[in-house]
Design an enzyme around this catalytic site. Structure first.
Site, short mmCIF file in Angstrom:
data_model
loop_
_atom_site.label_atom_id
_atom_site.label_comp_id
_atom_site.label_asym_id
_atom_site.label_seq_id
_atom_site.Cartn_x
_atom_site.Cartn_y
_atom_site.Cartn_z
N ASP A 198 0.80 -1.22 0.00
CA ASP A 198 0.00 0.00 0.00
C ASP A 198 0.83 1.27 0.00
O ASP A 198 0.38 2.32 0.45
CB ASP A 198 -0.91 -0.02 1.23
CG ASP A 198 -0.13 -0.32 2.51
OD1 ASP A 198 1.09 -0.08 2.51
OD2 ASP A 198 -0.73 -0.80 3.48
N GLU A 203 -0.28 -9.11 -1.21
CA GLU A 203 -0.83 -8.60 0.07
C GLU A 203 -2.04 -7.70 -0.20
O GLU A 203 -2.15 -6.58 0.30
CB GLU A 203 0.22 -7.85 0.90
CG GLU A 203 -0.14 -7.84 2.38
CD GLU A 203 0.84 -7.03 3.24
OE1 GLU A 203 1.40 -6.05 2.76
OE2 GLU A 203 0.99 -7.39 4.42
N GLU A 260 -1.96 5.06 3.23
CA GLU A 260 -1.95 3.63 2.82
C GLU A 260 -3.34 3.05 2.57
O GLU A 260 -3.52 2.24 1.67
CB GLU A 260 -1.20 2.79 3.86
CG GLU A 260 0.31 2.99 3.86
CD GLU A 260 0.76 4.19 4.69
OE1 GLU A 260 -0.10 4.90 5.25
OE2 GLU A 260 1.98 4.43 4.76
N HIS A 295 7.11 4.86 13.04
CA HIS A 295 7.40 5.65 11.84
C HIS A 295 6.17 6.23 11.16
O HIS A 295 6.28 7.14 10.36
CB HIS A 295 8.17 4.79 10.81
CG HIS A 295 7.29 3.84 10.05
ND1 HIS A 295 6.92 2.63 10.57
CD2 HIS A 295 6.69 3.93 8.84
CE1 HIS A 295 6.13 2.01 9.71
NE2 HIS A 295 5.97 2.77 8.64
N ARG A 322 2.98 8.09 9.54
CA ARG A 322 2.60 9.50 9.40
C ARG A 322 1.56 9.92 10.42
O ARG A 322 1.62 11.01 10.96
CB ARG A 322 2.02 9.74 8.00
CG ARG A 322 3.08 10.04 6.99
CD ARG A 322 2.61 9.87 5.57
NE ARG A 322 3.81 9.58 4.78
CZ ARG A 322 4.48 10.48 4.08
NH1 ARG A 322 4.05 11.71 4.00
NH2 ARG A 322 5.59 10.14 3.45
N HIS A 381 13.90 5.12 12.32
CA HIS A 381 13.62 5.26 10.88
C HIS A 381 14.51 6.38 10.36
O HIS A 381 14.91 7.27 11.11
CB HIS A 381 12.15 5.60 10.69
CG HIS A 381 11.67 5.49 9.27
ND1 HIS A 381 11.91 6.46 8.34
CD2 HIS A 381 10.97 4.52 8.63
CE1 HIS A 381 11.38 6.09 7.18
NE2 HIS A 381 10.80 4.91 7.33
C1 UD1 Z 1 6.98 4.66 3.50
C2 UD1 Z 1 5.58 4.24 3.10
C3 UD1 Z 1 4.92 3.46 4.25
C4 UD1 Z 1 5.81 2.32 4.74
C5 UD1 Z 1 7.18 2.89 5.09
C6 UD1 Z 1 8.15 1.80 5.53
C7 UD1 Z 1 4.29 5.71 1.59
C8 UD1 Z 1 3.38 6.88 1.51
N1 UD1 Z 1 4.75 5.40 2.82
O1 UD1 Z 1 6.84 5.61 4.57
O2 UD1 Z 1 3.69 2.93 3.80
O3 UD1 Z 1 5.22 1.75 5.89
O4 UD1 Z 1 7.72 3.53 3.91
O5 UD1 Z 1 9.36 2.37 5.99
O6 UD1 Z 1 4.57 5.10 0.59
N2 UD1 Z 1 14.64 8.08 4.08
C9 UD1 Z 1 16.02 8.01 3.91
N3 UD1 Z 1 16.57 6.82 3.48
C10 UD1 Z 1 15.81 5.71 3.21
C11 UD1 Z 1 14.41 5.80 3.40
C12 UD1 Z 1 13.84 6.99 3.82
O7 UD1 Z 1 16.73 8.95 4.14
O8 UD1 Z 1 16.37 4.67 2.82
C13 UD1 Z 1 14.01 9.35 4.57
C14 UD1 Z 1 13.90 10.45 3.54
O9 UD1 Z 1 14.17 11.65 4.18
C15 UD1 Z 1 12.43 10.43 3.15
C16 UD1 Z 1 11.78 10.03 4.45
O10 UD1 Z 1 12.68 9.07 5.01
O11 UD1 Z 1 12.00 11.70 2.72
C17 UD1 Z 1 10.40 9.48 4.36
O12 UD1 Z 1 10.30 8.45 3.39
P1 UD1 Z 1 8.86 8.17 2.67
O13 UD1 Z 1 9.04 7.02 1.75
O14 UD1 Z 1 8.28 9.41 2.16
O15 UD1 Z 1 7.88 7.75 3.86
P2 UD1 Z 1 8.02 6.63 4.97
O16 UD1 Z 1 7.59 7.26 6.24
O17 UD1 Z 1 9.33 5.93 4.93
#
Ligand code: UD1
Length: 372
Positions: free
Chosen positions: A100, A122, A136, A209, A211, A242
């Protein structure tokens, strides 16, 4: 059928997608008549690369879209545009997405625009609250409406899909996360954290983690953690952070200086499985951990007001405790003091799968190709 007469494109962007698709990719790559492409959107970077290395998966294309503090619109638009070019080049016969995330939603929409059938791994999870989890719940509903193969992990997920009036085939396959977990757990992985002695304390493994938990709910959760540590000197808290600064900074500020707290970088998947196996119980807002922990006999206290995995609650392996600090404390206290309550949760049966989900999914794709 000829050698590699059909091609499947598996698209993933975040760490949970990589974990839950790893064994599907492995299974596809062992199927000679199918040519398998793996495409990363790059929604996550380091957190996905680590899983790819662990499962020895190489990507064929990488859109590399990640930006600090990226918005949902950026993730969706960049994935959609990038995938259009990739589909034009690869001409896949089938696209696989998982879960999702915004990657999964954008990828299924991109495939739909190109009239490529989508298989959704899933499928069928629902909270029935469009804004929780956000985005999600909407993502998975939207994917369900354009996918043609729905790989549902449980009977309840099948029922949810039937109620949603989806088009296409619904199959109950089990959850692929169990395939990945069992594969890694069989090698008895370690989790070494400097200064943390797993034998001297009861280790509580926590992750946050989501939102919908950013801001005030996160502060409440942290207050709950402080109360547990205050009252139970034999506990330590292990909290892998995270990478998102919006989550990690408030946690570091609140718990960073405290004794018996270990804030680490995200654990790699092997270490995470090692930590689940060795911890006393888990406090988490993660979906995957609710599915994984019961396979290793660990109770899960879920830091959310609702869950799309009520099977865990019904089976007794997880309890929804929300983000109220008193509620967090009371529920943790029960598990720490009441051996019977602890054993009831720890010994409940995992409702999510038997480790064969990926094989079932690939068989269904093979059968579809045989009909063409
Ligand atoms: C995303 C998914 C969520 C999932 C989660 C698992 C969406 C909307 N959200 O949320 O469903 O549960 O991943 O972790 O698709 N970042 C890094 N390095 C990484 C990964 C993330 O620096 O390897 C940082 C970046 O600043 C990025 C932020 O994390 O902007 C948020 O990442 P984002 O994918 O927008 O949302 P998640 O909260 O990780």
């Amino acid at each position: 059928m000829n050698q590699s007469s059909f091609s499947v494109c598996v698209i993933l962007g975040t760490r949970p997608e990589a974990i839950k698709l790893a064994t599907v990719i492995e299974e596809l790559r062992h199927t000679p008549e199918i040519k398998t492409y793996v495409v990363l959107t790059g929604q996550h970077r380091e957190m996905v690369d680590e899983v790819m290395t662990l499962f020895a998966i190489t990507a064929d294309h990488d859109l590399d879209i990640m930006k600090p503090k990226q918005t949902l619109t950026e993730i969706t638009c960049n994935s959609l545009q990038g995938l259009e070019k990739i589909f034009a080049e690869l001409q896949p016969d089938f696209v696989v997405v998982q879960g999702d995330t915004s990657t999964a939603f954008a990828a299924s929409l991109a495939a739909f625009y190109n009239k490529i059938p989508v298989g959704h791994v899933e499928a069928g999870l629902r909270t029935n609250n469009l804004f929780n989890p956000f985005p999600e719940e909407a993502n998975r509903r939207l994917i369900s409406q354009i996918a043609q193969f729905h790989f549902a992990p449980t009977e309840l997920a099948v029922k949810n899909l039937e109620k949603s009036g989806v088009v296409g085939e619904i199959h109950q396959t089990g959850n692929t996360v169990i395939d990945a977990l069992l594969k890694v757990a069989n090698n008895n992985p370690e989790c070494q954290v400097p200064q943390l002695n797993w034998h001297h304390h009861r280790v509580l493994l926590a992750t946050v983690h989501r939102r919908e938990n950013w801001g005030a709910p996160l502060q409440n959760i942290l207050q709950g953690f402080h109360s547990i540590l205050d009252s139970f000197p034999d506990t330590v808290l292990l909290l892998p952070l995270h990478r998102n600064p919006l989550v990690r900074e408030p946690i570091q500020e609140s718990l960073g200086q405290r004794d018996r707290v270990f804030l680490t970088e995200p654990l790699n998947y092997k270490e995470l499985v090692g930590a689940i196996a060795r911890c006393y119980f888990l406090l988490t807002d993660s979906g995957g951990l609710q599915e994984e922990a019961p396979s290793l006999g660990k109770p899960v206290l879920v830091l959310r007001d609702n869950t799309e995995r009520p099977e865990a609650v019904t089976a007794g392996t997880a309890k929804l405790i929300g983000t109220n600090p008193d509620n967090i404390f009371v529920n943790a206290k029960k598990l720490l003091e009441d051996d019977h309550a602890y054993r009831q949760m720890a010994n409940a049966i995992n409702p999510f799968g038997d480790g064969l989900a990926s094989r079932r999914i690939v068989k269904i794709i093979q059968k579809y190709f045989q009909r063409l």
